[in-house]
Scaffold this motif. Structure first.
Motif, PDB file in Angstrom:
ATOM      1  N   GLY A 158      11.217  -0.869   1.100  1.00 34.50           N
ATOM      2  CA  GLY A 158      12.535  -0.099   0.237  1.00 34.50           C
ATOM      3  C   GLY A 158      12.549  -1.072  -1.100  1.00 34.50           C
ATOM      4  N   ASN A 159      12.586  -2.336  -0.883  1.00 33.33           N
ATOM      5  CA  ASN A 159      12.767  -3.106  -2.090  1.00 33.33           C
ATOM      6  C   ASN A 159      11.699  -2.858  -3.215  1.00 33.33           C
ATOM      7  N   LEU A 160      10.722  -2.928  -2.462  1.00 33.78           N
ATOM      8  CA  LEU A 160       9.413  -2.982  -3.414  1.00 33.78           C
ATOM      9  C   LEU A 160       9.351  -1.464  -4.244  1.00 33.78           C
ATOM     10  N   VAL A 161       9.407  -0.525  -3.512  1.00 34.81           N
ATOM     11  CA  VAL A 161       9.635   0.859  -4.202  1.00 34.81           C
ATOM     12  C   VAL A 161      10.458   1.091  -5.490  1.00 34.81           C
ATOM     13  N   ARG A 162      11.743   0.093  -5.105  1.00 35.76           N
ATOM     14  CA  ARG A 162      12.721   0.067  -6.186  1.00 35.76           C
ATOM     15  C   ARG A 162      12.334  -0.588  -7.503  1.00 35.76           C
ATOM     16  N   ILE A 163      11.710  -1.967  -7.094  1.00 35.72           N
ATOM     17  CA  ILE A 163      11.436  -2.796  -8.111  1.00 35.72           C
ATOM     18  C   ILE A 163      10.078  -2.116  -8.608  1.00 35.72           C
ATOM     19  N   THR A 164       9.374  -1.636  -8.178  1.00 37.88           N
ATOM     20  CA  THR A 164       8.198  -0.770  -8.776  1.00 37.88           C
ATOM     21  C   THR A 164       8.473   0.156  -9.726  1.00 37.88           C
ATOM     22  N   ARG A 165       9.359   1.002  -9.335  1.00 42.44           N
ATOM     23  CA  ARG A 165       9.886   2.219  -9.950  1.00 42.44           C
ATOM     24  C   ARG A 165      10.672   1.610 -11.331  1.00 42.44           C
ATOM     25  N   ALA A 214       0.824  -1.122   0.014  1.00 39.40           N
ATOM     26  CA  ALA A 214      -0.214  -0.263  -0.111  1.00 39.40           C
ATOM     27  C   ALA A 214       0.948   1.237   0.131  1.00 39.40           C
ATOM     28  N   ILE A 215       2.046   1.144   0.765  1.00 45.67           N
ATOM     29  CA  ILE A 215       2.971   2.481   0.470  1.00 45.67           C
ATOM     30  C   ILE A 215       3.809   2.347  -0.526  1.00 45.67           C
ATOM     31  N   ALA A 216       4.256   1.284  -1.012  1.00 43.60           N
ATOM     32  CA  ALA A 216       5.410   1.235  -2.021  1.00 43.60           C
ATOM     33  C   ALA A 216       5.005   1.412  -3.499  1.00 43.60           C
ATOM     34  N   LYS A 230      10.464  16.627  -6.885  1.00 44.81           N
ATOM     35  CA  LYS A 230      10.638  16.756  -5.614  1.00 44.81           C
ATOM     36  C   LYS A 230       9.901  15.485  -5.215  1.00 44.81           C
ATOM     37  N   THR A 231       8.616  15.232  -5.474  1.00 45.24           N
ATOM     38  CA  THR A 231       8.117  14.082  -4.998  1.00 45.24           C
ATOM     39  C   THR A 231       8.781  12.630  -5.355  1.00 45.24           C
ATOM     40  N   GLY A 232       9.287  12.581  -6.646  1.00 38.71           N
ATOM     41  CA  GLY A 232      10.104  11.516  -6.989  1.00 38.71           C
ATOM     42  C   GLY A 232      11.291  11.394  -6.197  1.00 38.71           C
ATOM     43  N   ALA A 233      12.074  12.345  -5.852  1.00 40.20           N
ATOM     44  CA  ALA A 233      13.385  12.460  -5.077  1.00 40.20           C
ATOM     45  C   ALA A 233      12.976  11.958  -3.696  1.00 40.20           C
ATOM     46  N   LEU A 234      11.780  12.358  -3.286  1.00 36.26           N
ATOM     47  CA  LEU A 234      11.267  11.891  -1.825  1.00 36.26           C
ATOM     48  C   LEU A 234      11.046  10.556  -1.996  1.00 36.26           C
ATOM     49  N   ALA A 235      10.411  10.009  -2.805  1.00 39.52           N
ATOM     50  CA  ALA A 235      10.106   8.641  -2.822  1.00 39.52           C
ATOM     51  C   ALA A 235      11.161   7.808  -2.955  1.00 39.52           C
ATOM     52  N   THR A 236      12.332   8.204  -3.630  1.00 35.76           N
ATOM     53  CA  THR A 236      13.629   7.442  -3.595  1.00 35.76           C
ATOM     54  C   THR A 236      14.356   7.514  -2.274  1.00 35.76           C
ATOM     55  N   ILE A 237      14.244   8.518  -1.639  1.00 36.47           N
ATOM     56  CA  ILE A 237      14.839   8.842  -0.520  1.00 36.47           C
ATOM     57  C   ILE A 237      14.091   7.723   0.563  1.00 36.47           C
ATOM     58  N   ALA A 278       3.795  -3.575 -15.668  1.00 36.14           N
ATOM     59  CA  ALA A 278       4.830  -3.555 -14.622  1.00 36.14           C
ATOM     60  C   ALA A 278       4.510  -4.399 -13.543  1.00 36.14           C
ATOM     61  N   LEU A 279       3.268  -4.793 -13.357  1.00 35.61           N
ATOM     62  CA  LEU A 279       2.787  -5.367 -12.366  1.00 35.61           C
ATOM     63  C   LEU A 279       3.743  -6.682 -12.028  1.00 35.61           C
ATOM     64  N   ILE A 280       4.051  -7.604 -13.419  1.00 38.40           N
ATOM     65  CA  ILE A 280       4.395  -8.548 -13.339  1.00 38.40           C
ATOM     66  C   ILE A 280       5.541  -8.733 -12.499  1.00 38.40           C
ATOM     67  N   PRO A 281       6.685  -8.152 -12.618  1.00 39.45           N
ATOM     68  CA  PRO A 281       7.732  -8.393 -11.664  1.00 39.45           C
ATOM     69  C   PRO A 281       7.489  -7.922 -10.022  1.00 39.45           C
ATOM     70  N   ILE A 282       6.517  -6.870  -9.992  1.00 41.84           N
ATOM     71  CA  ILE A 282       6.121  -6.553  -8.556  1.00 41.84           C
ATOM     72  C   ILE A 282       5.453  -7.653  -7.837  1.00 41.84           C
TER      73      ILE A 282
END
Lengths: 313, 319
Positions: free
Chosen positions: A188-195, A113-115, A129-136, A229-233
């Motif tokens: 953390g992992n999931l955000v990076r994979i999703t991105r 739900a967050i990632a 800034k939103t993008g950077a915030l998500a990465t951080i 994109a959902l497939i690897p997620i």
């Protein structure tokens, strides 16, 4: 439809894997230092007492006989008796497992739900800034040590604010802190994979086709890019869930969550060999099932996988 | 009447290692009902040019200068929404590799139906009968069943037919074909070319046909434009350019396809130049068999000679 046949085949394929694991477990436990018979008998016991217990456990017999006994017991669903609790191992596992399952599912759902939104936003708006915030956020999440984050959360929400219980199991309030701690790590992992997978999908040629048709950007992104994109997620969150079901040992011990992870830790401390073996075999079965479920979930999204998995038979 | 006029178009890619000038000051026009062929080696900018017309260039690529006049409007100045209305309806496009230009997890018929969704506000499911008719038109066998197929269940040729049906669905004025046959088997190529010709007649549309297959272009196009390193080197009626090439590069290209009648394959020595640091003067001079003293110093301009445009110092501006 031969989905049923596919499942049957996959389960059959799991048998050699399990057999090798059982052999390995059997050997490992017997070459480890520490004598279970002496452990059960206690420090004060005489040599005769220890010997009697050894005979009782069948530890005096030839290894191959012990192994055959062990295997037939497992086939009957009997994983032995816990030395510490003196109850059947399987019972102990079945009491603890649902709690771990509960924690794992809540943590995984929370992390998705967050990632998912964070990953998508950072992929769609990479230089804002939103993008950077998500990465951080994702970087912080995945680099935070669980025991540290767990203790900080306990300090803030239980000790200072007195809002949430700091340990144990029971009410819905008990699950909030451990689930959030776990979710932070998973996220953390999931955000990076999703991105990465959203960026990958957006780079695909079929996105150019979709735009060339005159579709609105909203449809291009939701219907074409995100669905691909959902497939690897799905793979990653499935595997994460599988890993969690083995018990999030750190989280369970920080919050004294009486799940299977804590049980494994206990059994290792007390050299409760039947219990250790039982948990590991149980864990292997769970992982095999999770992998199967992930593959089937895959096939429902991606028609190409459907073909390669079972339609081609 | 001109349906499309491109004036001094420059499309650059802004990369860390430098600016790639993929299309560097290209001008041409397409008349109503005409087929314009664009030829050149890989990396000559022809595909970038094709994508720029529909403004499908993704960052770090950017149209930096020039005008694309379509039906009196400069496409480079339209808003994204106005541009969206033109895509697929007035100008459509067929791409190189049908295997990657279709969404792998969506039924082919639905993907075609999306054209109606985008421009006629129709729900995808309600226009499937129209898609069946389109599939019949582009000769997809068993269209009632095929609309429910996934891309991987179709052959390359079938997929390209489906993409073509998408491109002709709303009877556009201009169809841009970006190497529509390069990824297909030779036997299929001919079928697809014939289908395209048929479609063109039926719709009375104009076409921009991009290919490196000069022989094919010589057969089906009315005009031919040869590109080299982001620039136009020769541009005129196909018959004239093909039978009497003026530019040494065009000449070499045409020689290389007539090799069947000779023992050895004539090639053009050297590599296509870097588009970040293109050679001084004429961009073709390092590989040109006819170069002379000024070729590496000043850039030749596009001049009109014998009813066509050529950019080469051999044809000086003395007249």
């Amino acid at each position: 439809m031969s989905l049923a046949r596919y499942i049957a085949r996959r389960l059959l394929q799991a048998i050699p894997t399990l057999f090798i694991l059982i052999v390995f477990m059997f050997i490992l436990v017997r070459v480890l230092p520490g004598d279970p018979a002496r452990l059960i008998a206690g420090l004060e016991a005489t040599e005769e007492d220890v010997e009697r217990i050894r005979v009782l456990l069948g530890l005096d017999r030839p290894l191959h006989e012990q192994f055959i006994d062990y295997l037939t017991d497992i086939l009957r669903g009997d994983l032995g008796t816990s030395l510490k609790f003196e109850t059947p191992v399987i019972e102990e596992i079945l009491i603890r497992f649902p709690r771990t399952l509960e924690l794992a599912i809540v943590a995984e759902l929370l992390s998705i739900a967050i990632a998912l939104p964070l990953g998508i936003i950072s992929a769609l708006k990479p230089f804002t800034k939103t993008g950077a915030l998500a990465t951080i956020t994702s970087l912080l999440g995945s680099s935070m040590p669980i025991y540290w984050l767990g203790l900080i959360l306990i300090y803030v929400f239980s000790v200072n604010m007195r809002l949430l219980p700091s340990f144990g199991y029971g009410t819905p309030a008990h699950i909030i802190l451990p689930a959030f701690t776990l979710a932070t790590l998973l996220m953390g992992n999931l955000v990076r994979i999703t991105r990465a997978s959203v960026l990958d999908a957006l780079e695909s040629n079929y996105i150019v086709t979709a735009r060339a048709k005159g579709l609105s950007e909203r449809i291009v992104i939701y219907r074409h890019a995100l669905k691909n994109a959902l497939i690897p997620i799905i793979t990653i969150s499935g595997l994460q869930l599988g890993a969690l079901l083995g018990g999030a040992i750190l989280t369970e011990s920080v919050f004294a969550w009486p799940g299977i992870g804590l049980l494994l830790l206990d059994s290792i401390y007390s050299r409760d060999y039947p219990l250790i073996q039982g948990i590991i075999i149980f864990y292997a079965v769970i992982l095999i099932l999770i992998n199967l479920i992930v593959d089937i979930a895959y096939a429902f999204i991606d028609p190409r996988v459907r073909i390669s998995l079972w339609k081609s038979e | 009447m001109k349906i499309l006029e491109v004036r001094n178009l420059k499309v650059y890619y802004f990369l860390h290692r430098g600016i790639v000038k993929a299309v560097d000051g290209v001008s041409f026009s397409v008349e109503e009902g005409e087929i314009l062929g664009i030829a050149g080696e890989s990396g000559s900018g022809k595909s970038t040019l094709a994508h720029s017309i529909l403004r499908l260039i993704k960052p770090p690529g950017e149209i930096v200068e020039g005008e694309i006049i379509f039906q009196g409007k400069d496409l480079t100045k339209l808003s994204e929404d106005e541009m969206r209305e033109i895509r697929g309806r007035d100008i459509s496009m067929v791409f190189q590799d049908p295997n990657t230009y279709l969404n792998p997890i969506m039924k082919v018929g639905l993907q075609v139906a999306e054209v109606y969704e985008a421009h006629q506000n129709a729900k995808i499911e309600t226009v499937l009968d129209k898609v069946v008719n389109l599939f019949k038109k582009v000769k997809i066998t068993d269209p009632e069943k095929r609309i429910y197929s996934y891309p991987h269940e179709l052959s390359g040729g079938m997929k390209q037919r489906a993409l073509i049906s998408m491109a002709v669905a709303l009877k556009p004025k201009l169809i841009i074909l970006d190497e529509p046959t390069s990824a297909l088997d030779v036997t299929i190529q001919l079928e697809i070319v014939n289908l395209l010709k048929e479609m063109k007649e039926e719709l009375n549309a104009s076409m921009i046909f991009i290919s490196h297959d000069l022989e094919l272009l010589s057969e089906i196009t009315d005009k031919l434009m040869i590109m080299y390193a982001g620039k136009v080197v020769e541009y005129g009626s196909t018959k004239e350019v093909f039978n009497n090439p003026k530019h040494p590069y065009t000449e070499a290209l045409i020689n290389s396809i007539k090799y069947i009648r000779k023992d050895t394959l004539p090639t053009i020595e050297g590599e296509p130049p870097s588009l970040i640091n293109p050679p001084n003067g004429c961009r073709f001079h390092p590989r040109c068999p006819k170069k002379f003293d000024i070729c590496d110093k000043t850039e030749p301009s596009l001049i009109t000679i014998d009813g066509r445009k050529v950019s080469c110092h051999l044809y000086g501006e003395e007249e």
